[in-house]
Design a protein around this motif. Sequence first.
Motif, PDB file in Angstrom:
ATOM      1  N   THR A 406       0.837  -1.214   0.000  1.00 40.97           N
ATOM      2  CA  THR A 406       0.000   0.000   0.000  1.00 40.97           C
ATOM      3  C   THR A 406       0.867   1.258   0.000  1.00 40.97           C
ATOM      4  OG1 THR A 406      -1.781  -1.146   1.167  1.00 40.97           O
ATOM      5  CG2 THR A 406      -1.789   1.260   1.242  1.00 40.97           C
ATOM      6  N   GLU A 407       1.892   1.245   0.834  1.00 38.83           N
ATOM      7  CA  GLU A 407       2.744   2.436   0.955  1.00 38.83           C
ATOM      8  C   GLU A 407       3.646   2.639  -0.259  1.00 38.83           C
ATOM      9  OE1 GLU A 407       3.213   2.339   5.855  1.00 38.83           O
ATOM     10  OE2 GLU A 407       4.887   1.775   4.559  1.00 38.83           O
ATOM     11  N   GLU A 408       4.167   1.561  -0.821  1.00 37.77           N
ATOM     12  CA  GLU A 408       5.183   1.671  -1.859  1.00 37.77           C
ATOM     13  C   GLU A 408       4.668   1.481  -3.283  1.00 37.77           C
ATOM     14  OE1 GLU A 408       8.254   2.473  -1.095  1.00 37.77           O
ATOM     15  OE2 GLU A 408       8.074   2.323   1.079  1.00 37.77           O
ATOM     16  N   LEU A 409       3.568   0.747  -3.438  1.00 39.46           N
ATOM     17  CA  LEU A 409       3.188   0.324  -4.791  1.00 39.46           C
ATOM     18  C   LEU A 409       1.707   0.507  -5.111  1.00 39.46           C
ATOM     19  CD1 LEU A 409       5.381  -2.895  -4.819  1.00 39.46           C
ATOM     20  CD2 LEU A 409       5.652  -0.963  -6.374  1.00 39.46           C
ATOM     21  N   SER A 410       1.013   1.351  -4.368  1.00 38.76           N
ATOM     22  CA  SER A 410      -0.427   1.539  -4.607  1.00 38.76           C
ATOM     23  C   SER A 410      -0.711   2.162  -5.975  1.00 38.76           C
ATOM     24  CB  SER A 410      -1.042   2.402  -3.498  1.00 38.76           C
ATOM     25  OG  SER A 410      -0.405   3.677  -3.435  1.00 38.76           O
ATOM     26  N   ALA A 411       0.279   2.823  -6.556  1.00 37.12           N
ATOM     27  CA  ALA A 411       0.082   3.404  -7.896  1.00 37.12           C
ATOM     28  C   ALA A 411       0.030   2.330  -8.978  1.00 37.12           C
ATOM     29  CB  ALA A 411       1.208   4.392  -8.197  1.00 37.12           C
ATOM     30  N   TYR A 412       0.493   1.146  -8.642  1.00 37.30           N
ATOM     31  CA  TYR A 412       0.581   0.078  -9.643  1.00 37.30           C
ATOM     32  C   TYR A 412      -0.354  -1.101  -9.361  1.00 37.30           C
ATOM     33  CZ  TYR A 412       5.010   2.540 -10.381  1.00 37.30           C
ATOM     34  OH  TYR A 412       5.970   3.506 -10.600  1.00 37.30           O
ATOM     35  N   PHE A 413      -0.616  -1.376  -8.078  1.00 35.77           N
ATOM     36  CA  PHE A 413      -1.372  -2.572  -7.714  1.00 35.77           C
ATOM     37  C   PHE A 413      -2.521  -2.236  -6.782  1.00 35.77           C
ATOM     38  CE2 PHE A 413       3.107  -3.876  -8.229  1.00 35.77           C
ATOM     39  CZ  PHE A 413       2.974  -4.797  -9.264  1.00 35.77           C
ATOM     40  N   SER A 414      -3.595  -3.000  -6.902  1.00 35.49           N
ATOM     41  CA  SER A 414      -4.706  -2.906  -5.952  1.00 35.49           C
ATOM     42  C   SER A 414      -5.017  -4.304  -5.445  1.00 35.49           C
ATOM     43  CB  SER A 414      -5.935  -2.278  -6.608  1.00 35.49           C
ATOM     44  OG  SER A 414      -6.377  -3.073  -7.705  1.00 35.49           O
ATOM     45  N   PHE A 415      -5.558  -4.380  -4.233  1.00 39.46           N
ATOM     46  CA  PHE A 415      -5.886  -5.678  -3.643  1.00 39.46           C
ATOM     47  C   PHE A 415      -6.758  -5.481  -2.416  1.00 39.46           C
ATOM     48  CE2 PHE A 415      -1.961  -4.125  -1.766  1.00 39.46           C
ATOM     49  CZ  PHE A 415      -2.179  -4.260  -0.411  1.00 39.46           C
ATOM     50  N   LEU A 483      10.161  -5.448  -6.431  1.00 37.70           N
ATOM     51  CA  LEU A 483       8.963  -5.189  -7.232  1.00 37.70           C
ATOM     52  C   LEU A 483       8.837  -3.697  -7.528  1.00 37.70           C
ATOM     53  CD1 LEU A 483       6.587  -6.615  -8.536  1.00 37.70           C
ATOM     54  CD2 LEU A 483       5.327  -6.406  -6.393  1.00 37.70           C
ATOM     55  N   LYS A 484       9.198  -2.851  -6.569  1.00 40.84           N
ATOM     56  CA  LYS A 484       9.169  -1.400  -6.785  1.00 40.84           C
ATOM     57  C   LYS A 484      10.209  -0.996  -7.830  1.00 40.84           C
ATOM     58  CE  LYS A 484       9.298   3.043  -4.403  1.00 40.84           C
ATOM     59  NZ  LYS A 484       9.434   3.724  -3.087  1.00 40.84           N
TER      60      LYS A 484
END
Length: 493
Positions: A406-415, A483-484
């Motif tokens: 959520t903190e690092e990759l919310s621009a790319y992934f949702s869940f 992943l980031k």
Amino acid sequence: MFPYKTSFLLKRNTSQALYLQLSNQFITLIKNNTLPSNTKLPGSRVLAEMLNVHRKTVVACYEELLLQGWIVSIPKKGTFVNTDLPLLHYQKSTNDIVKSIKSKANFSFKKSKILERKTFPELTNFTVINDGVSDHRLTPIDDIARTYRRIASKKSTIEQLTYKSTYGNIRLREALVSYLNETRGLQITIDNILITRGSQMGIFLTAILLFKKDDLVVVGETNYIAADVTFSQSKAKILRVPVDENGLNTDAIEKICKKKRIKAVFVTSHHHHPTTVTLSAKRRIHLLNLSKLYNFAIIEDDYDYDFNYNHAPILPLSSHDSLGNVIYLGSVCKTVAPVFRIGYLIAPKDFVDEAAKHRRYIDRQGDALLELTFAEFIKSGDLDRHIKKVLKIYRQRRDLFCKLMTEELSAYFSFEVPKGGMAVWTILDKKYTWKQVSETAKRHQLEIGDWERYDLANNNHNAIRIGFASYTEDEIIELVKKLKQTMNSLDFL
């Protein structure tokens, strides 16, 4: 005369006796026609001197060749290569020696595209994403080994070393009947349980018994790929229904039932594989009612019953089954460690009896000593203690993974944060593809894995499962970091 001294290589520092090494090399020379039919062999003394071995070694070699029929001994004449041996035909010249098994068979056999799965090399410093497996490093191996040693040391255990029941060890079956009735609300007896080598064997046996060519089986639009493959191999036709936040859409199943005769519905009711959603109480009752009305089987794979983080485990469909429509599958493998291939198939007695007949011909019986070990492991409370321990650890790992994502990759992934299980159903932004992510990730020492298998229905949901349970907290931080880096690299392409 044939130069015997240079034709044999005898190794004195191996476990194979010299006379067997010599006889095997003679056989090779005969097979490739270096020693043609009716060739006279040297006397035992002469050959012994040539090879610098004891005469008894050559005598034993010749006796072995005589017994196998490669040579004949003619009194007062000598020892000869058998004249009745046909010439072995090779595709290449007769001087070629076959040193290894060929890569391609010289006969036809059935091949299956369905069974093909991508394999990925184990690379140093690579982080490999899995779809949700337990951390084998947390296995209580000392407790299991101690129990195994105690059982193996008993004199009475000697009786377990021969052929036994194809249903599985009776003590494990008794232990599981008691345990499952208590923890899962089942009402079964020992007649209702067959021990399997993991839940996959249960799915395989179920498919063999249920499906004829073109029988219909209903699964989710997203589904456990191993089940899809098994059903397809059984020549069943797969019909897919939507999956939403409440699990399989049972209204869609009812519509199919009104038009077609289905044979079975496959469901992972506790945490749908792959999306992790739970089948709602309303849909559970609806599905059971449909199965009774339309006489189809429910194949319930309860692969991760023990891992719930927000509430107590939900009782399986099998616990509400009063007419015998549910085939319930589970295993110890995912709870403890994949290496312990112990699962169970629970169904009406007549189905279990038939499954046991078929099991005989694919895997005569399980590992009796291991099954006895796990009977004790369950009865002693060790299994419950292990579950409580890893449940706390896996919950912490889930929380950390979801927090970092959520903190690092919310621009790319949702869940959605899963309520249980060992993986997160991770949806990639439509601006990107998993193919791009997979190819770019390798540059950052990250292996995404077989991402294509999550969308066999071609729905373009752009999601995969990312497991969290098998990684330590440091490993989770490293995974998210890689992943980031991968996603940042994609933005610069």
